[in-house]
Scaffold this motif. Sequence first.
Motif, PDB file in Angstrom:
ATOM      1  N   MET A   1       0.849  -1.173   0.000  1.00 27.69           N
ATOM      2  CA  MET A   1       0.000   0.000   0.000  1.00 27.69           C
ATOM      3  C   MET A   1       0.900   1.244   0.000  1.00 27.69           C
ATOM      4  O   MET A   1       1.860   1.318   0.750  1.00 27.69           O
ATOM      5  CB  MET A   1      -0.907  -0.023   1.229  1.00 27.69           C
ATOM      6  CG  MET A   1      -1.934   1.077   1.236  1.00 27.69           C
ATOM      7  SD  MET A   1      -3.181   0.946   2.542  1.00 27.69           S
ATOM      8  CE  MET A   1      -4.173  -0.392   1.897  1.00 27.69           C
ATOM      9  N   GLU A   2       0.556   2.209  -0.816  1.00 26.30           N
ATOM     10  CA  GLU A   2       1.312   3.453  -0.902  1.00 26.30           C
ATOM     11  C   GLU A   2       0.919   4.381   0.252  1.00 26.30           C
ATOM     12  O   GLU A   2      -0.254   4.579   0.536  1.00 26.30           O
ATOM     13  CB  GLU A   2       1.016   4.139  -2.233  1.00 26.30           C
ATOM     14  CG  GLU A   2       1.692   5.462  -2.408  1.00 26.30           C
ATOM     15  CD  GLU A   2       1.323   6.170  -3.703  1.00 26.30           C
ATOM     16  OE1 GLU A   2       1.945   7.193  -3.992  1.00 26.30           O
ATOM     17  OE2 GLU A   2       0.404   5.696  -4.402  1.00 26.30           O
ATOM     18  N   TYR A   3       1.916   4.956   0.921  1.00 23.39           N
ATOM     19  CA  TYR A   3       1.674   5.925   1.994  1.00 23.39           C
ATOM     20  C   TYR A   3       1.831   7.335   1.436  1.00 23.39           C
ATOM     21  O   TYR A   3       2.838   7.655   0.814  1.00 23.39           O
ATOM     22  CB  TYR A   3       2.654   5.720   3.149  1.00 23.39           C
ATOM     23  CG  TYR A   3       2.322   4.510   3.978  1.00 23.39           C
ATOM     24  CD1 TYR A   3       1.553   4.627   5.130  1.00 23.39           C
ATOM     25  CD2 TYR A   3       2.744   3.251   3.588  1.00 23.39           C
ATOM     26  CE1 TYR A   3       1.226   3.515   5.884  1.00 23.39           C
ATOM     27  CE2 TYR A   3       2.426   2.126   4.335  1.00 23.39           C
ATOM     28  CZ  TYR A   3       1.665   2.268   5.484  1.00 23.39           C
ATOM     29  OH  TYR A   3       1.340   1.161   6.210  1.00 23.39           O
ATOM     30  N   ILE A   4       0.826   8.162   1.660  1.00 24.89           N
ATOM     31  CA  ILE A   4       0.852   9.556   1.213  1.00 24.89           C
ATOM     32  C   ILE A   4       0.657  10.418   2.450  1.00 24.89           C
ATOM     33  O   ILE A   4      -0.341  10.284   3.151  1.00 24.89           O
ATOM     34  CB  ILE A   4      -0.257   9.815   0.177  1.00 24.89           C
ATOM     35  CG1 ILE A   4      -0.074   8.883  -1.026  1.00 24.89           C
ATOM     36  CG2 ILE A   4      -0.271  11.276  -0.240  1.00 24.89           C
ATOM     37  CD1 ILE A   4      -1.226   8.877  -1.984  1.00 24.89           C
ATOM     38  N   ASP A  17      -8.349   3.871  -3.403  1.00 23.26           N
ATOM     39  CA  ASP A  17      -7.930   2.477  -3.409  1.00 23.26           C
ATOM     40  C   ASP A  17      -6.417   2.321  -3.526  1.00 23.26           C
ATOM     41  O   ASP A  17      -5.768   2.957  -4.343  1.00 23.26           O
ATOM     42  CB  ASP A  17      -8.629   1.726  -4.545  1.00 23.26           C
ATOM     43  CG  ASP A  17     -10.137   1.781  -4.384  1.00 23.26           C
ATOM     44  OD1 ASP A  17     -10.614   1.385  -3.313  1.00 23.26           O
ATOM     45  OD2 ASP A  17     -10.816   2.249  -5.306  1.00 23.26           O
ATOM     46  N   GLY A  18      -5.863   1.491  -2.639  1.00 23.86           N
ATOM     47  CA  GLY A  18      -4.448   1.161  -2.676  1.00 23.86           C
ATOM     48  C   GLY A  18      -3.547   2.143  -1.953  1.00 23.86           C
ATOM     49  O   GLY A  18      -2.335   2.012  -1.999  1.00 23.86           O
ATOM     50  N   THR A  30     -13.776  15.061  -4.762  1.00 23.29           N
ATOM     51  CA  THR A  30     -14.637  13.891  -4.828  1.00 23.29           C
ATOM     52  C   THR A  30     -13.744  12.686  -4.575  1.00 23.29           C
ATOM     53  O   THR A  30     -12.788  12.449  -5.313  1.00 23.29           O
ATOM     54  CB  THR A  30     -15.318  13.768  -6.195  1.00 23.29           C
ATOM     55  OG1 THR A  30     -16.101  14.949  -6.426  1.00 23.29           O
ATOM     56  CG2 THR A  30     -16.215  12.542  -6.249  1.00 23.29           C
ATOM     57  N   ILE A  31     -14.034  11.970  -3.500  1.00 24.52           N
ATOM     58  CA  ILE A  31     -13.254  10.801  -3.108  1.00 24.52           C
ATOM     59  C   ILE A  31     -13.960   9.569  -3.659  1.00 24.52           C
ATOM     60  O   ILE A  31     -15.096   9.278  -3.297  1.00 24.52           O
ATOM     61  CB  ILE A  31     -13.150  10.697  -1.572  1.00 24.52           C
ATOM     62  CG1 ILE A  31     -12.713  12.015  -0.936  1.00 24.52           C
ATOM     63  CG2 ILE A  31     -12.249   9.542  -1.182  1.00 24.52           C
ATOM     64  CD1 ILE A  31     -11.385  12.534  -1.368  1.00 24.52           C
ATOM     65  N   HIS A  32     -13.281   8.846  -4.538  1.00 28.09           N
ATOM     66  CA  HIS A  32     -13.842   7.636  -5.145  1.00 28.09           C
ATOM     67  C   HIS A  32     -13.332   6.413  -4.393  1.00 28.09           C
ATOM     68  O   HIS A  32     -12.130   6.274  -4.182  1.00 28.09           O
ATOM     69  CB  HIS A  32     -13.423   7.533  -6.616  1.00 28.09           C
ATOM     70  CG  HIS A  32     -13.937   8.669  -7.444  1.00 28.09           C
ATOM     71  ND1 HIS A  32     -15.139   8.599  -8.108  1.00 28.09           N
ATOM     72  CD2 HIS A  32     -13.424   9.898  -7.699  1.00 28.09           C
ATOM     73  CE1 HIS A  32     -15.343   9.752  -8.754  1.00 28.09           C
ATOM     74  NE2 HIS A  32     -14.308  10.551  -8.511  1.00 28.09           N
ATOM     75  N   ILE A  33     -14.259   5.541  -4.006  1.00 26.04           N
ATOM     76  CA  ILE A  33     -13.905   4.318  -3.290  1.00 26.04           C
ATOM     77  C   ILE A  33     -14.478   3.138  -4.058  1.00 26.04           C
ATOM     78  O   ILE A  33     -15.685   3.040  -4.255  1.00 26.04           O
ATOM     79  CB  ILE A  33     -14.449   4.350  -1.850  1.00 26.04           C
ATOM     80  CG1 ILE A  33     -13.811   5.518  -1.103  1.00 26.04           C
ATOM     81  CG2 ILE A  33     -14.184   3.029  -1.153  1.00 26.04           C
ATOM     82  CD1 ILE A  33     -14.372   5.744   0.280  1.00 26.04           C
ATOM     83  N   GLN A  34     -13.587   2.249  -4.501  1.00 26.44           N
ATOM     84  CA  GLN A  34     -14.012   1.095  -5.279  1.00 26.44           C
ATOM     85  C   GLN A  34     -13.712  -0.222  -4.573  1.00 26.44           C
ATOM     86  O   GLN A  34     -14.105  -1.281  -5.052  1.00 26.44           O
ATOM     87  CB  GLN A  34     -13.359   1.144  -6.656  1.00 26.44           C
ATOM     88  CG  GLN A  34     -13.788   2.377  -7.432  1.00 26.44           C
ATOM     89  CD  GLN A  34     -13.106   2.488  -8.780  1.00 26.44           C
ATOM     90  OE1 GLN A  34     -11.996   2.026  -8.971  1.00 26.44           O
ATOM     91  NE2 GLN A  34     -13.789   3.109  -9.716  1.00 26.44           N
ATOM     92  N   SER A  35     -12.973  -0.168  -3.465  1.00 31.18           N
ATOM     93  CA  SER A  35     -12.661  -1.370  -2.686  1.00 31.18           C
ATOM     94  C   SER A  35     -12.404  -0.946  -1.246  1.00 31.18           C
ATOM     95  O   SER A  35     -12.439   0.247  -0.928  1.00 31.18           O
ATOM     96  CB  SER A  35     -11.425  -2.073  -3.255  1.00 31.18           C
ATOM     97  OG  SER A  35     -10.244  -1.364  -2.909  1.00 31.18           O
ATOM     98  N   LEU A  52     -19.129   5.989  -3.823  1.00 30.32           N
ATOM     99  CA  LEU A  52     -18.865   4.568  -3.640  1.00 30.32           C
ATOM    100  C   LEU A  52     -19.236   3.796  -4.881  1.00 30.32           C
ATOM    101  O   LEU A  52     -20.261   4.057  -5.497  1.00 30.32           O
ATOM    102  CB  LEU A  52     -19.683   4.043  -2.459  1.00 30.32           C
ATOM    103  CG  LEU A  52     -19.567   4.818  -1.153  1.00 30.32           C
ATOM    104  CD1 LEU A  52     -20.491   4.226  -0.112  1.00 30.32           C
ATOM    105  CD2 LEU A  52     -18.136   4.839  -0.677  1.00 30.32           C
ATOM    106  N   SER A  53     -18.416   2.818  -5.220  1.00 28.34           N
ATOM    107  CA  SER A  53     -18.717   1.955  -6.349  1.00 28.34           C
ATOM    108  C   SER A  53     -20.011   1.192  -6.077  1.00 28.34           C
ATOM    109  O   SER A  53     -20.203   0.662  -4.980  1.00 28.34           O
ATOM    110  CB  SER A  53     -17.568   0.960  -6.566  1.00 28.34           C
ATOM    111  OG  SER A  53     -17.945  -0.029  -7.491  1.00 28.34           O
TER     112      SER A  53
END
Length: 75
Positions: A1-4, A17-18, A30-35, A52-53
């Motif tokens: 997982m990438e840390y930002i 995601d990820g 806009t925060i997109h969540i697919q998993s 949300l997906s």
Amino acid sequence: MEYITNKAYRNEDVYFDGSHYIGCSFTNCTIHIQSLRFNYDRCTFPGSSFKLSPNLSMLQNVYSLLPSALTSQTA
């Protein structure tokens, strides 16, 4: 997982995601969540919404835990 860490997002589409976001700010995003493969800690979300997906029916059960759950719509 990438840390930002400590990144400021403004007026963007952000795909969670990820990634693990730490101390980031999301202003009018806009925060997109697919998993469920994401995390955030000490982040702020002024004026942002979550999308949300539709394939994540299980995520609907935790949707109320998101910061903008009262004002946004599902995708």
